[in-house]
Design an enzyme around this catalytic site. Structure first.
Site, short mmCIF file in Angstrom:
data_model
loop_
_atom_site.label_atom_id
_atom_site.label_comp_id
_atom_site.label_asym_id
_atom_site.label_seq_id
_atom_site.Cartn_x
_atom_site.Cartn_y
_atom_site.Cartn_z
N ASP A 85 78.91 55.01 0.96
CA ASP A 85 79.20 55.99 2.01
C ASP A 85 77.89 56.69 2.43
OD1 ASP A 85 80.90 57.32 3.70
OD2 ASP A 85 81.84 58.56 2.18
N GLY A 210 86.33 62.76 7.08
CA GLY A 210 86.92 64.08 6.89
C GLY A 210 88.43 64.00 6.80
N SER A 212 90.70 64.44 4.38
CA SER A 212 91.56 65.32 3.58
C SER A 212 92.11 66.43 4.45
CB SER A 212 90.76 65.96 2.44
OG SER A 212 90.19 64.95 1.64
N THR A 234 87.63 64.59 -0.49
CA THR A 234 87.89 65.89 -1.10
C THR A 234 89.24 65.98 -1.82
OG1 THR A 234 86.51 66.91 0.57
CG2 THR A 234 88.04 68.37 -0.57
P1 13P Z 1 86.86 64.44 3.01
O1 13P Z 1 86.08 64.70 1.76
O2 13P Z 1 86.94 65.62 3.89
O3 13P Z 1 88.19 63.82 2.73
O4 13P Z 1 86.02 63.36 3.83
C1 13P Z 1 85.67 62.17 3.21
C2 13P Z 1 84.72 61.39 4.03
O5 13P Z 1 84.73 61.45 5.24
C3 13P Z 1 83.78 60.52 3.32
O6 13P Z 1 82.91 59.88 4.17
#
Ligand code: 13P
Length: 281
Positions: A85, A210, A212, A234
């Site tokens: 990532d 993003g 979560s 998250t």
């Molecule tokens: P969150 O941690 O907000 O779920 O986002 C994860 C993410 O986008 C990892 O690249």
């Protein structure tokens, strides 16, 4: 099965007009739980590593993590993808590819579009030469703690998306349409009209970061309207640490500590069984 190429998993998602789900993991318990529930539900899934979990926090090393996920994939009959990532360091990305990551993200989203294109293309050319897939980010998905999801100035501009994808040759692109990383202070509202415009402009599979805390009805819409990879971190990490805390509160004595991994895995699996249902893969 052998590890599946992430680009193939995204192709499957595109064909079924839905999204694959990608979970950030940093150890065996997290990765094993994802693979086990994927097998149970017969759904392809992607396991991701944050580079900082390897090089800063020493949770695992690159080749060890890649080998572990490869072994987990061998034991199941569903396609499992492995992805590095957010990374902005060319050398580290190449190191990850050589260590066995068949898919990587180059994040140049804080740069100007021109610099982002130049750097992303350099990474894509190098990673493709090793047979690896590359995800990039256009616009910037910021932080929920700063309510960045409202900052339209950071959103992906549909008119730039086609040029970006053509010039970089990436396999997927993360878009900023009203999501942010971390815990939202208020419920996010995805800009689905913008997503339609981006989807219209490019053929490249789109990624939503993003994940979560985005309500399921919005996710279902986003998946139908071009998102083929959906990142969750998250929520999954929080549940992991909450489950450890819960176990420790319930079991103070030393002997039972050996039961900790399976206790946590059951908690993670219960969450994953529900979360993975959002994908129609
Ligand atoms: P969150 O941690 O907000 O779920 O986002 C994860 C993410 O986008 C990892 O690249």
């Amino acid at each position: 099965m052998a590890l599946e190429k992430v680009s193939n998993i995204l192709k499957m998602a595109e064909e079924r007009n839905t999204s694959a789900i990608a979970f950030n993991c940093n150890d065996y318990t997290m990765a094993y739980s994802v693979a086990a529930v994927a097998e149970e539900l017969k759904k392809p899934v992607i396991i991701m590593l944050y580079p900082a979990d390897s090089f800063q926090k020493n949770c695992c090393n690159l080749s060890g993590f890649a080998a572990m996920v490869r072994e987990l994939a061998k034991k199941v009959k569903v396609p499992i993808g492995l992805h590095l990532d957010h990374c902005s360091d060319f050398d580290y990305i190449l190191k990850a590819v050589k260590a066995g990551f068949p898919s990587v993200m180059y994040d140049g989203s804080m740069l100007s579009v021109e610099e982002n294109i130049t750097n992303t293309k350099r990474v894509a050319d190098a990673a493709h030469a090793w047979g690896a897939d590359v995800e990039a980010e256009l616009g910037h998905v910021g932080f929920a703690a700063q309510s960045d999801q409202h900052r339209e100035d950071l959103y992906t501009r549909p008119e730039v998306a086609a040029k970006f994808c053509e010039e970089t040759g990436v396999d997927s692109v993360a878009v900023a349409i009203g999501s942010a990383h971390g815990v939202y202070l208020e419920t996010p509202k995805l800009d689905l009209e913008r997503l339609d415009e981006i989807n219209e402009a490019v053929k490249t599979p789109l990624v939503l970061h993003g994940g979560s805390g985005i309500p399921n009805d919005q996710l279902e819409q986003a998946f139908k309207r071009g998102i083929n990879k959906f990142n969750v971190g998250t929520e999954y990490f929080q549940l992991y640490y909450d489950s450890i805390r819960e176990f420790c509160n319930q079991n103070g004595d030393r002997g039972s500590v050996l039961d900790l991994p399976m206790y946590v895995q059951e908690k993670l699996k219960a969450y994953l069984r529900v979360k993975m249902q959002i994908s129609k893969l």
